[in-house]
Design an enzyme around this catalytic site. Structure first.
Site, short mmCIF file in Angstrom:
data_model
loop_
_atom_site.label_atom_id
_atom_site.label_comp_id
_atom_site.label_asym_id
_atom_site.label_seq_id
_atom_site.Cartn_x
_atom_site.Cartn_y
_atom_site.Cartn_z
N LYS A 246 46.74 5.01 19.06
CA LYS A 246 47.01 3.87 19.95
C LYS A 246 46.54 4.32 21.33
O LYS A 246 47.29 4.97 22.08
CB LYS A 246 48.51 3.57 19.93
CG LYS A 246 48.91 2.14 20.32
CD LYS A 246 48.40 1.66 21.63
CE LYS A 246 49.16 2.20 22.81
NZ LYS A 246 48.52 1.88 24.12
N CYS B 155 45.84 15.13 35.20
CA CYS B 155 47.19 15.72 35.15
C CYS B 155 47.16 17.15 35.65
O CYS B 155 48.20 17.72 35.94
CB CYS B 155 47.75 15.66 33.75
SG CYS B 155 46.89 16.74 32.63
N GLU C 75 54.51 11.76 41.61
CA GLU C 75 53.11 11.95 41.24
C GLU C 75 52.32 10.78 41.84
O GLU C 75 52.63 9.61 41.55
CB GLU C 75 52.99 11.94 39.71
CG GLU C 75 51.58 12.21 39.22
CD GLU C 75 51.49 12.20 37.69
OE1 GLU C 75 52.16 11.39 37.04
OE2 GLU C 75 50.69 13.01 37.17
P1 NAD Z 1 51.24 5.70 30.84
O1 NAD Z 1 52.48 6.45 30.58
O2 NAD Z 1 51.31 4.46 31.64
O3 NAD Z 1 50.56 5.26 29.43
C1 NAD Z 1 50.33 6.19 28.41
C2 NAD Z 1 50.40 5.45 27.07
O4 NAD Z 1 51.71 4.92 26.91
C3 NAD Z 1 49.42 4.29 26.96
O5 NAD Z 1 48.86 4.30 25.67
C4 NAD Z 1 50.30 3.07 27.19
O6 NAD Z 1 49.85 1.94 26.48
C5 NAD Z 1 51.65 3.52 26.64
N1 NAD Z 1 52.76 2.86 27.34
C6 NAD Z 1 52.80 2.47 28.65
N2 NAD Z 1 53.98 1.90 28.92
C7 NAD Z 1 54.72 1.95 27.79
C8 NAD Z 1 56.05 1.52 27.46
N3 NAD Z 1 56.85 0.94 28.35
N4 NAD Z 1 56.49 1.72 26.20
C9 NAD Z 1 55.70 2.31 25.29
N5 NAD Z 1 54.43 2.72 25.55
C10 NAD Z 1 53.94 2.56 26.78
O7 NAD Z 1 50.20 6.74 31.46
P2 NAD Z 1 48.75 6.46 32.05
O8 NAD Z 1 48.87 5.73 33.34
O9 NAD Z 1 47.87 5.89 31.01
O10 NAD Z 1 48.25 7.96 32.32
C11 NAD Z 1 48.55 8.68 33.47
C12 NAD Z 1 49.73 9.61 33.27
O11 NAD Z 1 49.46 10.51 32.20
C13 NAD Z 1 50.00 10.51 34.47
O12 NAD Z 1 51.39 10.60 34.66
C14 NAD Z 1 49.43 11.86 34.06
O13 NAD Z 1 50.01 12.97 34.69
C15 NAD Z 1 49.75 11.85 32.60
N6 NAD Z 1 48.91 12.79 31.87
C16 NAD Z 1 49.50 13.94 31.43
C17 NAD Z 1 48.75 14.87 30.75
C18 NAD Z 1 49.37 16.14 30.25
O14 NAD Z 1 48.75 16.82 29.45
N7 NAD Z 1 50.57 16.50 30.68
C19 NAD Z 1 47.38 14.63 30.52
C20 NAD Z 1 46.82 13.45 30.98
C21 NAD Z 1 47.61 12.52 31.66
#
Ligand code: NAD
Length: 499
Positions: free
Chosen positions: A173, A281, A384
């Site tokens: 997903k 990240c 962040e």
């Molecule tokens: P996000 O949390 O908004 O979304 C990530 C995924 O979760 C997406 O597929 C989205 O559709 C889903 N999602 C969003 N809201 C949801 C909800 N309420 N319920 C269920 N699923 C939901 O993150 P983003 O904006 O896509 O990515 C950026 C974030 O990811 C930053 O915080 C970054 O630090 C983090 N990140 C972390 C790593 C790591 O390895 N630690 C790597 C890359 C990105």
């Protein structure tokens, strides 16, 4: 307007829920496509297909599974330009960055070619009279992954390559912001020989995620994204009895010691703070110079470098330093945090607020910002920002600097710049953060090591890729066997005869 699909059972399938999300061109602000948001019924359909397909795939010998990975690597290289272009068009990052995104995923696929070796079990001959004991690693069955927008090629490959190499089926997903590359990857790996139904892409939002969390057939869930969602998925996934690993947000500190090579430190900070518009990240978002003199020298070196950064659309060429952020909402959130920094007393020494790119006025571009004299109580320090904003927190001593990084709630990555081996060693030993750089600003481990933070940057106990991935995507079974001939021939060992 282009309508994207799901990739289910080896076919591009139109969404049936009637719900869609807009996909923007971040450089122009225009909606360029729409992506279907799956209903829980659509997710169940994909799980049924995966479950059926996995039975045969789980019995395919690991060497043949590895050959699919080998061919997949060739196809990723063949289509590198095409993948990078599709990625930049939806994400906004530059073409060299987009190629890096694909390349780092490709390296995990290369690691998975070692599946026959990595999946080998253990054997104890004659554990007792006529008794042999052996352990094997078996696939889990149907596995799933939920991925963020910022690495739409690398992070899906972090998950699905080892899952599939271990003999699982995988349902991806991806982020609804940039799902085209994940769809292309699913097609490509089938061209490499993967049977239909083993990798499926089901696009969606919370409804699709909840359908994964509550589906009793799905055995494991990988998640990468923001910390609040990571916490939610970990809690609900675990309480439903699944194996879950979730990777969350970050606030990565770089400590600059007085003896550091200040040009090298400034170059590193500019690349790590502003590259990919700060949407990594592992981006450095906090610089911690030790001592006021170090801070003054550092700021003096940083300002001209930051002012020289070229911001533009990926189509403007490879000398662009970074592109737009992903959505208008992301841009607004960054600008709001900049205002909060000013209101709470930080000093804005490079002000990107009035950045404007002619011809791209509606794009989601954000100018580069540099704050000085940030303190730990400010929102720009605690939260962040995920944008091109670097905060400088002046520390009076090394102890104060390491204490800042250790007290922060996130623990993804960190770095120290110094010529002092003793300080570097102490830092690497004491710091409570998962990935540490010594004169390396973005210490992302290579595919054959594992990737993962500590504290609120991770939920679960195994890291991404490397040997941990082969543990996460398999379970161990241990068999003890006894055969009568062994007992007759060897009998009980006569310890007395040794005396
Ligand atoms: P996000 O949390 O908004 O979304 C990530 C995924 O979760 C997406 O597929 C989205 O559709 C889903 N999602 C969003 N809201 C949801 C909800 N309420 N319920 C269920 N699923 C939901 O993150 P983003 O904006 O896509 O990515 C950026 C974030 O990811 C930053 O915080 C970054 O630090 C983090 N990140 C972390 C790593 C790591 O390895 N630690 C790597 C890359 C990105």
């Amino acid at each position: 307007m282009q309508e994207l699909t799901h990739y289910i059972g080896g076919e591009h399938v139109k969404g049936t829920s009637g719900r869609f999300a807009d996909i923007f061109n971040p450089a122009t602000g225009e909606v360029q496509a729409k992506v279907p948001l799956a209903s829980s019924d659509e997710m169940s359909q994909a799980v049924k297909i995966a479950s059926k397909a996995q039975i045969a795939w789980g019995s395919v010998n690991p060497q043949r599974r590895a050959r699919v990975m080998m061919k997949f690597v060739d196809l990723l290289n063949r289509d590198m330009e095409k993948l990078a272009e599709a990625l930049s068009r939806e994400h906004g990052k530059t073409i060299p960055d987009a190629k890096g995104d694909v390349q780092r995923g490709l390296e995990v696929v290369e690691y998975c070619i070692g599946a026959p070796q990595l999946l080998k079990g253990e054997y104890t001959d004659s554990a007792g009279p006529g008794i042999d004991m052996y352990s094997m690693r078996q696939a889990l069955g149907v596995t799933a992954g939920i991925t963020p927008f910022n690495f739409p090629a690398m992070i899906p490959m972090w998950m699905f390559a080892p899952a599939i190499a271990c003999g699982n089926a995988f349902i991806l997903k991806p982020s609804e912001r940039d799902p085209s590359v994940p769809l292309m990857l699913a097609e490509l790996i089938e061209e490499a020989g993967l049977p239909k139904g083993i990798l499926q892409v089901v696009n969606g939002d919370k409804e699709a995620v909840d359908a994964i969390l509550d589906n009793h057939v799905i055995q494991s869930i990988g998640f990468v994204g923001s910390t609040p969602i990571a916490e939610y998925i970990y809690g609900r996934g675990c309480s439903n009895g699944k194996r879950v690993q979730c990777f969350g947000g970050a606030k990565n500190h770089m400590i600059i010691m007085p003896d550091a090579d200040m040009d090298q430190a400034a170059d590193a900070l500019v690349g790590a703070g502003y590259g990919a518009a700060g949407e990594r990240c592992m981006a450095i978002s906090v610089a911690v110079p030790v001592g006021d003199e170090t801070a003054d020298r550092l700021i003096e070196k940083l300002i001209p470098r930051i002012e020289k950064l070229k911001v533009g659309p990926y189509t403007a060429g490879d000398d662009i330093d970074y592109g737009p952020v992903v959505t208008a909402a992301a841009k607004q959130n960054i600008l709001n945090l900049v205002e909060s920094g000013l209101a709470q007393g930080a000093e804005l020494v490079v002000d990107g607020r009035n950045f404007n790119l002619q011809g791209y006025e509606d794009g989601f571009f954000v100018g580069a910002h540099l704050f000085d004299r940030v303190t730990p109580d400010m929102d720009i320090y605690k939260k962040e920002i995920f944008g091109p904003v670097l905060s400088t927190v002046r520390a009076a001593s090394y102890e104060e600097a390491i204490g800042l990084a250790m007290d922060h709630e996130f623990g993804n990555g960190t770095a120290i710049f110094t010529r002092d081996g003793d300080a570097a060693r102490d830092f690497a030993h004491r710091i409570n953060i998962g990935m540490v750089g010594i004169n390396v600003p973005i210490p992302v481990p290579l595919a054959y090591h594992t990737f993962g933070g500590w504290k609120k940057s991770v939920f679960g106990d195994l890291n991404q890729h490397g040997p941990d991935a082969f543990k996460f995507y398999t379970r161990t079974k241990t068999i003890t066997s006894r055969w009568p001939s062994g007992i007759k021939e060897g009998g009980e060992f006569n310890f007395k005869a040794m005396d």
